[in-house]
Design an enzyme around this catalytic site. Structure first.
Site, short mmCIF file in Angstrom:
data_model
loop_
_atom_site.label_atom_id
_atom_site.label_comp_id
_atom_site.label_asym_id
_atom_site.label_seq_id
_atom_site.Cartn_x
_atom_site.Cartn_y
_atom_site.Cartn_z
N HIS A 1 -4.79 -1.82 -5.65
CA HIS A 1 -4.03 -0.67 -6.15
C HIS A 1 -5.01 0.43 -6.55
CE1 HIS A 1 -0.50 -3.56 -7.28
NE2 HIS A 1 -0.80 -3.55 -6.00
N ASP B 1 0.81 -1.22 0.00
CA ASP B 1 0.00 0.00 0.00
C ASP B 1 0.84 1.27 0.00
OD1 ASP B 1 -2.21 -1.73 0.16
OD2 ASP B 1 -2.03 -1.80 2.34
P1 GDP Z 1 -0.83 0.29 -3.52
O1 GDP Z 1 -1.41 -0.99 -3.04
O2 GDP Z 1 0.63 0.37 -3.30
O3 GDP Z 1 -1.20 0.63 -4.94
O4 GDP Z 1 -1.46 1.43 -2.60
P2 GDP Z 1 -3.02 1.58 -2.21
O5 GDP Z 1 -3.76 2.06 -3.39
O6 GDP Z 1 -3.52 0.37 -1.52
O7 GDP Z 1 -2.93 2.69 -1.08
C1 GDP Z 1 -2.38 3.95 -1.34
C2 GDP Z 1 -3.45 5.02 -1.06
O8 GDP Z 1 -2.84 6.28 -1.01
C3 GDP Z 1 -4.50 5.12 -2.13
O9 GDP Z 1 -5.72 5.50 -1.55
C4 GDP Z 1 -3.98 6.24 -3.03
O10 GDP Z 1 -5.01 6.93 -3.75
C5 GDP Z 1 -3.37 7.14 -2.01
N1 GDP Z 1 -2.22 7.93 -2.44
C6 GDP Z 1 -1.23 7.61 -3.29
N2 GDP Z 1 -0.27 8.57 -3.30
C7 GDP Z 1 -0.70 9.52 -2.43
C8 GDP Z 1 -0.14 10.74 -1.96
O11 GDP Z 1 0.95 11.15 -2.32
N3 GDP Z 1 -0.85 11.43 -1.02
C9 GDP Z 1 -2.06 11.01 -0.55
N4 GDP Z 1 -2.68 11.76 0.35
N5 GDP Z 1 -2.62 9.86 -0.98
C10 GDP Z 1 -1.93 9.12 -1.88
P1 IMO Z 2 -0.89 -4.25 -2.19
O1 IMO Z 2 -0.49 -4.77 -3.55
C1 IMO Z 2 -0.94 -4.75 2.17
C2 IMO Z 2 -0.78 -8.87 3.67
C3 IMO Z 2 -2.08 -9.25 4.38
C4 IMO Z 2 -1.55 -10.23 5.39
C5 IMO Z 2 -0.45 -10.95 4.61
C6 IMO Z 2 -0.87 -12.30 4.04
O2 IMO Z 2 -2.20 -3.57 -2.18
O3 IMO Z 2 0.22 -3.44 -1.60
P2 IMO Z 2 -2.51 -12.95 2.04
O4 IMO Z 2 -3.97 -12.71 1.87
O5 IMO Z 2 -1.67 -12.39 0.97
O6 IMO Z 2 -2.20 -14.39 2.33
O7 IMO Z 2 -2.14 -12.17 3.42
O8 IMO Z 2 -0.07 -10.08 3.56
N1 IMO Z 2 -0.95 -8.32 2.31
C7 IMO Z 2 -0.97 -7.03 2.01
N2 IMO Z 2 -0.90 -5.94 2.81
N3 IMO Z 2 -1.02 -4.59 0.84
C8 IMO Z 2 -1.08 -5.67 0.03
O9 IMO Z 2 -1.08 -5.59 -1.33
C9 IMO Z 2 -1.10 -6.95 0.62
N4 IMO Z 2 -1.16 -8.20 0.12
C10 IMO Z 2 -1.07 -9.03 1.16
O10 IMO Z 2 -2.69 -8.14 4.97
O11 IMO Z 2 -0.95 -9.55 6.47
MG MG Z 3 -2.91 -1.69 -1.75
#
Ligand code: GDP
Ligand code: IMO
Ligand code: MG
Length: 442
Positions: A57, A29
């Site tokens: 994502h 994340d």
């Molecule tokens: P990923 O799994 O790595 O793609 O990340 P996620 O989408 O799960 O979580 C990142 C969150 O942060 C999302 O809600 C994005 O829209 C948000 N986000 C990404 N970059 C920024 C930033 O620079 N500032 C803020 N405030 N939010 C961001």
């Molecule tokens: P993105 O791509 C955050 C974590 C789960 C759990 C562990 C194992 O959005 O960054 P699983 O269901 O994969 O067997 O769970 O891994 N986990 C993540 N945490 N972002 C992710 O993906 C994750 N994918 C798995 O929360 O602790």
């Molecule tokens: Mg994510």
């Protein structure tokens, strides 16, 4: 330094001078979705190489917000060929739901811009059930998985005789028997271990046969597609999911996911020769978060953590679970950077830290009063690790309107420079908001 128009384009292009892998450097994340979307402006192909619908994502385009779980993020740019690689564990139900949602929102998705590897493994209903049963049975000792069936599906991939690949969905004549055998076997195990009611093999066959039919136009030998793209010198982005510290070999085992989700997994998970990738862009947020169980030395289970969670909207994209929040851990990130040969960094969510009087960075750990030489991805060491912090001045104000690095408060600039020094790699992008435009190039 104001980067506009063609100057900005040439910088984005330079990230893609050679093929690029995007990898999360923490526990997921980090904003990979946003950065892949940003970089993809100048790409021809985007490939997902690991994990499954456990990923979430987020991409913000204008006022629209999209969450992808299986579709590569290149799907938002019509010129891009998106590949779901063989290393992905594919839940057809989740994929078709995502497809329906995005088609309904007006995105153009067809075999012209989406292909699925016939080698990818299929997440079956018994995988999701087993994930849930195991977590429940483990109680407090569980991993805290997303319960998307990821671990059991990868386990069956290694078992081989109990696995189902996308190719198997295409062979309907053999599929019924295969499902009947595996399902019968699982029913016995689930009844014995979890006192669970039996699954209906026929109903599962019919459902997955239909999923297979819907997916058929997209299924391809993506290995050859990728080889051909490489020969034609297309610009390829390998979209990492999860992150280095969740990698099944190199992460904080056993509190990891079940794939090689560091950059190292791309070669097998996408099917690409090591020499084909030049840039490794590590994505890290300006603090740390983690979802689920496992050691987290810099966790702030207090007002600071709550402040970060609310300002950063740190709730899981896939499960909506509140994410655990803490200070930036440079000791852990340096390990990720070195392991993956990261060539530059995109720092995200810097705007979230505004309003804190002071900000801490973890520069090392002590165990029993003794400083560790380097980060050790070992659960038993990490539970005893006491972070060593340095303190930096905080800053005020909304950073999300800044469009150049120099517009950031000086304290924020200094914070970024210090992170860069500790990680040992240039921070070439700083993100100050979820939108495409809130991306500062250095
Ligand atoms: P990923 O799994 O790595 O793609 O990340 P996620 O989408 O799960 O979580 C990142 C969150 O942060 C999302 O809600 C994005 O829209 C948000 N986000 C990404 N970059 C920024 C930033 O620079 N500032 C803020 N405030 N939010 C961001
Ligand atoms: P993105 O791509 C955050 C974590 C789960 C759990 C562990 C194992 O959005 O960054 P699983 O269901 O994969 O067997 O769970 O891994 N986990 C993540 N945490 N972002 C992710 O993906 C994750 N994918 C798995 O929360 O602790
Ligand atoms: Mg994510």
């Amino acid at each position: 330094m104001g980067l506009q128009g063609s100057e900005r384009h040439s910088i984005v292009t330079s990230f893609l001078d050679g093929n690029t892998c995007i990898v999360g450097l923490q526990w997921g994340d980090e904003g990979k979705g946003k950065i892949v979307d940003f970089i993809a402006e100048k790409a021809d192909v985007v490939v997902r190489y690991c994990g499954g619908a456990n990923a979430g994502h987020t991409v913000r385009i204008g006022s629209e917000k999209y969450s992808t779980h299986l579709l590569p993020v290149g799907i938002f740019r019509p010129h891009i060929m998106n590949i779901i690689g063989n290393g992905v564990v594919l839940d057809p139900e989740a994929l078709l739901k995502e497809l329906d949602e995005f088609l309904g929102r007006g995105l153009a998705i067809s075999p012209a811009n989406l292909r699925i590897s016939f080698k990818a493994h299929v997440v079956m209903p018994w995988h999701k059930l087993e994930d849930a049963y195991r977590e429940k049975a483990a109680g407090d000792g569980g991993i805290g998985t997303t319960q998307r069936g990821i671990g059991p599906c990868y386990a069956d991939k290694m078992h081989r005789t109990t696995a189902i690949r996308v190719a198997d969905l295409q062979h309907e004549d053999k599929l019924a028997k295969r499902i009947e055998r595996i399902c019968g076997d699982r029913n016995k195990v689930f009844a014995a271990l979890y006192d669970a009611p039996p699954m209906n093999a026929r109903a599962i066959f019919e459902q997955y046969r239909d999923f297979g039919r819907k997916m058929r136009p997209f299924v391809d030998d993506t290995t050859h597609l990728l080889i051909s793209a490489l020969k034609q010198e297309k610009k390829i982005v390998f979209e990492g999911a999860h992150a280095v510290l969740l990698d099944v070999d190199h992460g904080t085992y056993p509190y990891v996911t079940s794939s090689n989700c560091s950059a190292l997994g791309l070669y097998t998970g996408a099917g690409a020769p090591p020499k084909s990738v030049k840039n490794f862009i590590g994505i890290m947020k300006a603090y740390s978060t983690r979802v689920g169980g496992g050691p987290f030395p810099t966790e702030q289970d207090n007002k600071i953590g709550q402040y970060i969670r609310e300002r950063g909207n740190e709730y899981g994209t896939t499960t909506r679970r509140p994410r655990r929040c803490g200070w930036f851990d440079a000791f852990a990130v340096k390990y990720s950077v070195d392991l993956c040969g990261v060539t530059s960094i995109a720092l995200t969510l810097l705007d979230v830290l505004s309003g804190l009087e002071s900000i801490q960075i973890c520069t090392g750990y002590k165990v029993n009063g003794v400083a560790m030489d380097s980060f050790r991805a070992d659960m038993d060491t990490l539970v005893d690790a006491v972070p060593v912090y340095e303190t930096h001045a905080g800053w005020e104000g909304d950073l999300s309107e800044c469009r150049t690095f120099e517009q950031l408060p000086i304290e924020a600039q200094n914070y970024v420079r210090r992170l860069e020094q500790l990680c040992g790699v240039p921070i070439s992008m700083v993100s100050v908001g979820p939108e495409r435009s809130a991306t500062l190039l250095r």
